[in-house]
Design a protein around this motif. Structure first.
Motif, PDB file in Angstrom:
ATOM      1  N   GLN A  13     -88.693  -0.740  87.648  1.00 19.34           N
ATOM      2  CA  GLN A  13     -89.121  -0.980  89.025  1.00 19.34           C
ATOM      3  C   GLN A  13     -87.967  -1.055  90.014  1.00 19.34           C
ATOM      4  O   GLN A  13     -87.970  -0.354  91.031  1.00 19.34           O
ATOM      5  CB  GLN A  13     -89.957  -2.255  89.095  1.00 19.34           C
ATOM      6  CG  GLN A  13     -90.470  -2.561  90.480  1.00 19.34           C
ATOM      7  CD  GLN A  13     -91.333  -3.812  90.502  1.00 19.34           C
ATOM      8  OE1 GLN A  13     -91.647  -4.383  89.475  1.00 19.34           O
ATOM      9  NE2 GLN A  13     -91.709  -4.223  91.683  1.00 19.34           N
ATOM     10  N   ALA A  14     -86.979  -1.885  89.773  1.00 19.70           N
ATOM     11  CA  ALA A  14     -85.862  -2.050  90.719  1.00 19.70           C
ATOM     12  C   ALA A  14     -85.107  -0.743  90.906  1.00 19.70           C
ATOM     13  O   ALA A  14     -84.758  -0.371  92.041  1.00 19.70           O
ATOM     14  CB  ALA A  14     -84.918  -3.147  90.248  1.00 19.70           C
ATOM     15  N   ASP A  15     -84.863  -0.032  89.823  1.00 17.55           N
ATOM     16  CA  ASP A  15     -84.154   1.244  89.887  1.00 17.55           C
ATOM     17  C   ASP A  15     -84.946   2.282  90.684  1.00 17.55           C
ATOM     18  O   ASP A  15     -84.389   3.010  91.504  1.00 17.55           O
ATOM     19  CB  ASP A  15     -83.888   1.755  88.471  1.00 17.55           C
ATOM     20  CG  ASP A  15     -83.117   3.050  88.452  1.00 17.55           C
ATOM     21  OD1 ASP A  15     -82.127   3.156  89.209  1.00 17.55           O
ATOM     22  OD2 ASP A  15     -83.486   3.952  87.675  1.00 17.55           O
ATOM     23  N   LEU A  16     -86.259   2.327  90.463  1.00 16.91           N
ATOM     24  CA  LEU A  16     -87.089   3.305  91.171  1.00 16.91           C
ATOM     25  C   LEU A  16     -87.196   2.992  92.655  1.00 16.91           C
ATOM     26  O   LEU A  16     -87.203   3.897  93.490  1.00 16.91           O
ATOM     27  CB  LEU A  16     -88.473   3.387  90.525  1.00 16.91           C
ATOM     28  CG  LEU A  16     -88.469   3.931  89.095  1.00 16.91           C
ATOM     29  CD1 LEU A  16     -89.854   3.806  88.473  1.00 16.91           C
ATOM     30  CD2 LEU A  16     -87.987   5.370  89.081  1.00 16.91           C
ATOM     31  N   ILE A  17     -87.252   1.717  92.987  1.00 20.32           N
ATOM     32  CA  ILE A  17     -87.270   1.341  94.410  1.00 20.32           C
ATOM     33  C   ILE A  17     -85.956   1.747  95.068  1.00 20.32           C
ATOM     34  O   ILE A  17     -85.942   2.261  96.195  1.00 20.32           O
ATOM     35  CB  ILE A  17     -87.562  -0.157  94.578  1.00 20.32           C
ATOM     36  CG1 ILE A  17     -89.025  -0.435  94.204  1.00 20.32           C
ATOM     37  CG2 ILE A  17     -87.272  -0.615  96.003  1.00 20.32           C
ATOM     38  CD1 ILE A  17     -89.393  -1.897  94.154  1.00 20.32           C
ATOM     39  N   ALA A  18     -84.854   1.543  94.382  1.00 18.96           N
ATOM     40  CA  ALA A  18     -83.558   1.974  94.921  1.00 18.96           C
ATOM     41  C   ALA A  18     -83.519   3.487  95.090  1.00 18.96           C
ATOM     42  O   ALA A  18     -83.035   3.991  96.102  1.00 18.96           O
ATOM     43  CB  ALA A  18     -82.427   1.499  94.009  1.00 18.96           C
ATOM     44  N   THR A  19     -84.042   4.216  94.114  1.00 14.80           N
ATOM     45  CA  THR A  19     -84.076   5.677  94.205  1.00 14.80           C
ATOM     46  C   THR A  19     -84.946   6.120  95.379  1.00 14.80           C
ATOM     47  O   THR A  19     -84.600   7.059  96.101  1.00 14.80           O
ATOM     48  CB  THR A  19     -84.603   6.287  92.890  1.00 14.80           C
ATOM     49  OG1 THR A  19     -83.715   5.917  91.832  1.00 14.80           O
ATOM     50  CG2 THR A  19     -84.681   7.796  92.975  1.00 14.80           C
TER      51      THR A  19
END
Length: 81
Positions: A13-19
């Motif tokens: 989740q955190a990585d995808l939001i950053a992406t």
């Protein structure tokens, strides 16, 4: 644009939001194809503004095609001036 499966969304989740701040993230599922797209708030704002601008352009074009005349006094009375 990257694509991820729904199970990966929970795990990353955190990585995808950053992406999504840099590029749209497509959430896909087998058989159903694209299920959702995650975008940054800025991208969303720009997209909504572009849609509103297009609606305004179409409305203005339609108004230019109208042949009925509207007089200033009538318009002022209608808007309360």
């Amino acid at each position: 644009m990257i694509s991820v499966a729904p199970a990966d969304v929970r795990n990353r989740q955190a990585d995808l939001i950053a992406t999504a701040q840099r590029e749209p993230v497509v959430i896909t599922s087998r058989g159903a194809g694209r299920r959702a797209v995650v975008v940054s708030p800025e991208f969303c704002d720009r997209a909504l503004q572009a849609l509103e601008d297009q609606a305004d352009i179409r409305a203005a074009a339609a108004a230019r095609q109208e042949t009925e005349r509207i007089y200033h006094e009538d318009l002022a009375a209608e808007v309360g001036h």
